[in-house]
Design a protein around this motif. Structure first.
Motif, PDB file in Angstrom:
ATOM      1  N   TYR A  18      -2.226   1.407  -1.857  1.00  0.00           N
ATOM      2  CA  TYR A  18      -0.989   1.156  -1.653  1.00  0.00           C
ATOM      3  C   TYR A  18      -0.415   2.064  -0.997  1.00  0.00           C
ATOM      4  O   TYR A  18       0.337   1.744   0.068  1.00  0.00           O
ATOM      5  CB  TYR A  18      -0.743   1.307  -3.146  1.00  0.00           C
ATOM      6  CG  TYR A  18       0.376   0.361  -2.937  1.00  0.00           C
ATOM      7  CD1 TYR A  18       1.426  -1.027  -3.021  1.00  0.00           C
ATOM      8  CD2 TYR A  18       1.456   1.533  -2.710  1.00  0.00           C
ATOM      9  CE1 TYR A  18       2.722  -0.654  -2.947  1.00  0.00           C
ATOM     10  CE2 TYR A  18       2.504   1.486  -3.480  1.00  0.00           C
ATOM     11  CZ  TYR A  18       3.196  -0.132  -3.032  1.00  0.00           C
ATOM     12  OH  TYR A  18       4.609  -0.079  -3.456  1.00  0.00           O
ATOM     13  N   VAL A  19       0.044   3.308  -1.477  1.00  0.00           N
ATOM     14  CA  VAL A  19       0.042   3.997  -0.131  1.00  0.00           C
ATOM     15  C   VAL A  19      -0.040   4.756   1.157  1.00  0.00           C
ATOM     16  O   VAL A  19       1.113   4.698   1.543  1.00  0.00           O
ATOM     17  CB  VAL A  19       0.079   5.946  -1.175  1.00  0.00           C
ATOM     18  CG1 VAL A  19       1.007   5.278  -2.930  1.00  0.00           C
ATOM     19  CG2 VAL A  19      -0.892   6.457  -1.416  1.00  0.00           C
ATOM     20  N   ASP A  63       1.512  -5.559  -8.992  1.00  0.00           N
ATOM     21  CA  ASP A  63       1.702  -5.696  -7.674  1.00  0.00           C
ATOM     22  C   ASP A  63       1.436  -4.934  -6.400  1.00  0.00           C
ATOM     23  O   ASP A  63       0.861  -5.433  -5.586  1.00  0.00           O
ATOM     24  CB  ASP A  63       3.432  -5.304  -7.895  1.00  0.00           C
ATOM     25  CG  ASP A  63       3.981  -6.758  -8.513  1.00  0.00           C
ATOM     26  OD1 ASP A  63       3.157  -7.487  -8.790  1.00  0.00           O
ATOM     27  OD2 ASP A  63       4.526  -6.223  -9.397  1.00  0.00           O
ATOM     28  N   TRP A  64       0.625  -3.926  -6.891  1.00  0.00           N
ATOM     29  CA  TRP A  64       0.331  -2.895  -5.420  1.00  0.00           C
ATOM     30  C   TRP A  64      -1.282  -3.639  -5.280  1.00  0.00           C
ATOM     31  O   TRP A  64      -1.460  -3.906  -3.776  1.00  0.00           O
ATOM     32  CB  TRP A  64      -0.401  -1.291  -6.196  1.00  0.00           C
ATOM     33  CG  TRP A  64       0.165  -0.744  -6.056  1.00  0.00           C
ATOM     34  CD1 TRP A  64       1.810  -0.334  -5.971  1.00  0.00           C
ATOM     35  CD2 TRP A  64       0.038   0.415  -7.093  1.00  0.00           C
ATOM     36  NE1 TRP A  64       2.491   0.233  -7.342  1.00  0.00           N
ATOM     37  CE2 TRP A  64       1.597   0.810  -7.686  1.00  0.00           C
ATOM     38  CE3 TRP A  64      -1.037   0.714  -7.774  1.00  0.00           C
ATOM     39  CZ2 TRP A  64       1.493   2.664  -8.163  1.00  0.00           C
ATOM     40  CZ3 TRP A  64      -1.186   2.054  -8.920  1.00  0.00           C
ATOM     41  CH2 TRP A  64       0.229   3.071  -8.996  1.00  0.00           C
ATOM     42  N   ALA A  65      -1.693  -4.296  -6.068  1.00  0.00           N
ATOM     43  CA  ALA A  65      -3.230  -5.005  -5.352  1.00  0.00           C
ATOM     44  C   ALA A  65      -2.576  -6.172  -4.987  1.00  0.00           C
ATOM     45  O   ALA A  65      -3.354  -6.519  -2.975  1.00  0.00           O
ATOM     46  CB  ALA A  65      -4.071  -5.334  -6.531  1.00  0.00           C
ATOM     47  N   ARG A  66      -1.815  -7.045  -5.266  1.00  0.00           N
ATOM     48  CA  ARG A  66      -1.051  -7.980  -3.899  1.00  0.00           C
ATOM     49  C   ARG A  66      -0.334  -7.676  -3.183  1.00  0.00           C
ATOM     50  O   ARG A  66      -1.090  -8.488  -2.415  1.00  0.00           O
ATOM     51  CB  ARG A  66       0.104  -8.568  -5.608  1.00  0.00           C
ATOM     52  CG  ARG A  66       0.275 -10.035  -4.771  1.00  0.00           C
ATOM     53  CD  ARG A  66       1.394 -10.636  -5.357  1.00  0.00           C
ATOM     54  NE  ARG A  66       1.868 -10.433  -6.722  1.00  0.00           N
ATOM     55  CZ  ARG A  66       1.302 -10.095  -7.884  1.00  0.00           C
ATOM     56  NH1 ARG A  66       0.122 -10.875  -8.443  1.00  0.00           N
ATOM     57  NH2 ARG A  66       1.842  -9.552  -9.587  1.00  0.00           N
ATOM     58  N   SER A  67      -0.145  -6.633  -3.283  1.00  0.00           N
ATOM     59  CA  SER A  67       0.640  -6.510  -1.640  1.00  0.00           C
ATOM     60  C   SER A  67      -0.047  -6.033  -0.903  1.00  0.00           C
ATOM     61  O   SER A  67       0.288  -5.941   0.991  1.00  0.00           O
ATOM     62  CB  SER A  67       1.295  -4.836  -2.229  1.00  0.00           C
ATOM     63  OG  SER A  67       1.482  -4.050  -1.978  1.00  0.00           O
ATOM     64  N   ILE A  68      -1.519  -5.659  -0.395  1.00  0.00           N
ATOM     65  CA  ILE A  68      -2.682  -5.200   0.004  1.00  0.00           C
ATOM     66  C   ILE A  68      -3.992  -6.447  -0.043  1.00  0.00           C
ATOM     67  O   ILE A  68      -4.408  -5.814   1.013  1.00  0.00           O
ATOM     68  CB  ILE A  68      -3.109  -3.933   0.168  1.00  0.00           C
ATOM     69  CG1 ILE A  68      -3.422  -3.707  -1.523  1.00  0.00           C
ATOM     70  CG2 ILE A  68      -1.689  -3.252   0.052  1.00  0.00           C
ATOM     71  CD1 ILE A  68      -4.166  -1.994  -1.656  1.00  0.00           C
ATOM     72  N   GLN A 124       1.742   2.338   2.325  1.00  0.00           N
ATOM     73  CA  GLN A 124       3.345   2.422   2.637  1.00  0.00           C
ATOM     74  C   GLN A 124       3.836   3.081   3.444  1.00  0.00           C
ATOM     75  O   GLN A 124       5.010   2.838   4.594  1.00  0.00           O
ATOM     76  CB  GLN A 124       3.951   2.799   1.365  1.00  0.00           C
ATOM     77  CG  GLN A 124       3.577   1.822  -0.339  1.00  0.00           C
ATOM     78  CD  GLN A 124       4.397   0.285   0.645  1.00  0.00           C
ATOM     79  OE1 GLN A 124       3.844  -0.359   1.000  1.00  0.00           O
ATOM     80  NE2 GLN A 124       5.660   0.645   0.109  1.00  0.00           N
ATOM     81  N   ALA A 125       2.848   4.178   4.019  1.00  0.00           N
ATOM     82  CA  ALA A 125       2.776   5.581   4.807  1.00  0.00           C
ATOM     83  C   ALA A 125       2.516   4.465   6.038  1.00  0.00           C
ATOM     84  O   ALA A 125       2.486   5.657   7.361  1.00  0.00           O
ATOM     85  CB  ALA A 125       1.814   6.207   4.450  1.00  0.00           C
ATOM     86  N   GLY A 126       2.158   3.399   6.989  1.00  0.00           N
ATOM     87  CA  GLY A 126       1.612   3.025   8.440  1.00  0.00           C
ATOM     88  C   GLY A 126       0.041   3.049   8.226  1.00  0.00           C
ATOM     89  O   GLY A 126       0.002   3.158   9.551  1.00  0.00           O
ATOM     90  N   TRP A 127      -0.855   3.752   7.147  1.00  0.00           N
ATOM     91  CA  TRP A 127      -2.061   4.044   7.950  1.00  0.00           C
ATOM     92  C   TRP A 127      -3.299   2.660   7.782  1.00  0.00           C
ATOM     93  O   TRP A 127      -2.389   1.937   6.113  1.00  0.00           O
ATOM     94  CB  TRP A 127      -2.412   5.072   6.823  1.00  0.00           C
ATOM     95  CG  TRP A 127      -1.838   6.470   7.387  1.00  0.00           C
ATOM     96  CD1 TRP A 127      -0.952   7.152   6.637  1.00  0.00           C
ATOM     97  CD2 TRP A 127      -2.160   7.323   8.436  1.00  0.00           C
ATOM     98  NE1 TRP A 127      -0.645   8.676   7.079  1.00  0.00           N
ATOM     99  CE2 TRP A 127      -0.914   7.950   8.975  1.00  0.00           C
ATOM    100  CE3 TRP A 127      -2.357   6.891   9.875  1.00  0.00           C
ATOM    101  CZ2 TRP A 127      -0.875   9.314   9.261  1.00  0.00           C
ATOM    102  CZ3 TRP A 127      -2.346   7.830  10.880  1.00  0.00           C
ATOM    103  CH2 TRP A 127      -0.988   8.605  11.050  1.00  0.00           C
ATOM    104  N   PHE A 134       3.035   8.738  -1.903  1.00  0.00           N
ATOM    105  CA  PHE A 134       2.365   8.790  -3.559  1.00  0.00           C
ATOM    106  C   PHE A 134       3.087   9.304  -4.181  1.00  0.00           C
ATOM    107  O   PHE A 134       2.982   8.849  -6.043  1.00  0.00           O
ATOM    108  CB  PHE A 134       1.085  10.006  -3.426  1.00  0.00           C
ATOM    109  CG  PHE A 134      -0.510   9.983  -4.217  1.00  0.00           C
ATOM    110  CD1 PHE A 134      -0.242   9.158  -5.311  1.00  0.00           C
ATOM    111  CD2 PHE A 134      -1.553   9.356  -3.274  1.00  0.00           C
ATOM    112  CE1 PHE A 134      -1.703   8.151  -5.960  1.00  0.00           C
ATOM    113  CE2 PHE A 134      -2.270   9.065  -4.017  1.00  0.00           C
ATOM    114  CZ  PHE A 134      -2.370   8.287  -5.124  1.00  0.00           C
ATOM    115  N   LEU A 135       3.991  10.452  -4.070  1.00  0.00           N
ATOM    116  CA  LEU A 135       4.905  11.141  -5.230  1.00  0.00           C
ATOM    117  C   LEU A 135       5.907   9.863  -5.657  1.00  0.00           C
ATOM    118  O   LEU A 135       6.242  10.171  -7.063  1.00  0.00           O
ATOM    119  CB  LEU A 135       5.481  12.032  -4.017  1.00  0.00           C
ATOM    120  CG  LEU A 135       4.840  13.388  -3.823  1.00  0.00           C
ATOM    121  CD1 LEU A 135       5.534  14.613  -3.501  1.00  0.00           C
ATOM    122  CD2 LEU A 135       4.252  13.788  -5.214  1.00  0.00           C
TER     123      LEU A 135
END
Length: 184
Positions: free
Chosen positions: A69-70, A44-49, A73-76, A24-25
């Motif tokens: 999104y985060v 792009d966040w919306a597209r990536s997920i 990115q963190a694997g959750w 998030f940071l």
């Protein structure tokens, strides 16, 4: 170049985790485009997920999108109840946390306690009257705001697979700045 954290929160840069917080940071300071356009980064966040078919404009509330999104990115898991865009759906994510701590997901009511609107972000600290929350769509950007304790619906903790990071703890902070009233 990332936006620097406000001085009161600069200590967060040295925290080793949890990974959800660190991810998030990385997007701190991302803001909506003013006017009729949308920030391509948020889209792009919306597209990536896989949410680009339903999320098309940063004028639509995006606190849940930023968290999804985060989390990804963190694997959750990043699709609580199948719809990350609805802030209150994050009440089904991870594990319940009786005492909010660093990196926990906090779900708040917005509008009316029994309504459908909400806000979601990540705990970075607390004072006597508020939680300090890192979240998206707070004054139309990823920022840290104080949200009243009385608005908290639920705190959720990452479902650690091995051990919770040692730095997950309550963080007492000074009451600086006004309470956020409406993050939508």
């Amino acid at each position: 170049m990332p936006t620097p954290l406000p001085a009161a929160y600069a200590w967060l840069d040295a925290e080793p985790g949890p990974r959800l917080l660190k991810e998030f940071l990385k997007i701190f300071g991302t803001a909506e485009d003013l006017g009729p356009g949308s920030n391509p980064t948020i889209l792009d966040w919306a597209r990536s997920i896989g949410l680009d078919r339903v999320y098309r404009d940063d004028a639509t509330a995006w606190c849940g999108l930023a968290l999804a999104y985060v989390a990804g990115q963190a694997g959750w898991d990043n699709a609580p109840r199948g719809n990350a865009l609805m802030a209150r759906n994050w009440q089904a994510w991870g594990n319940p946390a009786d005492t909010p701590m660093l990196g926990d997901v906090l779900v708040f009511w917005r509008g009316a306690r029994n309504g459908f609107q909400g806000h979601v972000g990540v705990y970075v600290g607390e004072d006597d009257s508020a939680f300090h929350v890192l979240g998206g769509n707070q004054d139309d950007r990823v920022s840290i705001k104080r949200l009243g304790r009385d608005r908290l619906l639920q705190a959720r903790r990452c479902p650690w697979r091995i051990n919770q990071p040692a730095n997950v703890r309550r963080v007492r902070l000074a009451a600086n700045g006004r309470l956020s009233q409406n993050e939508g």
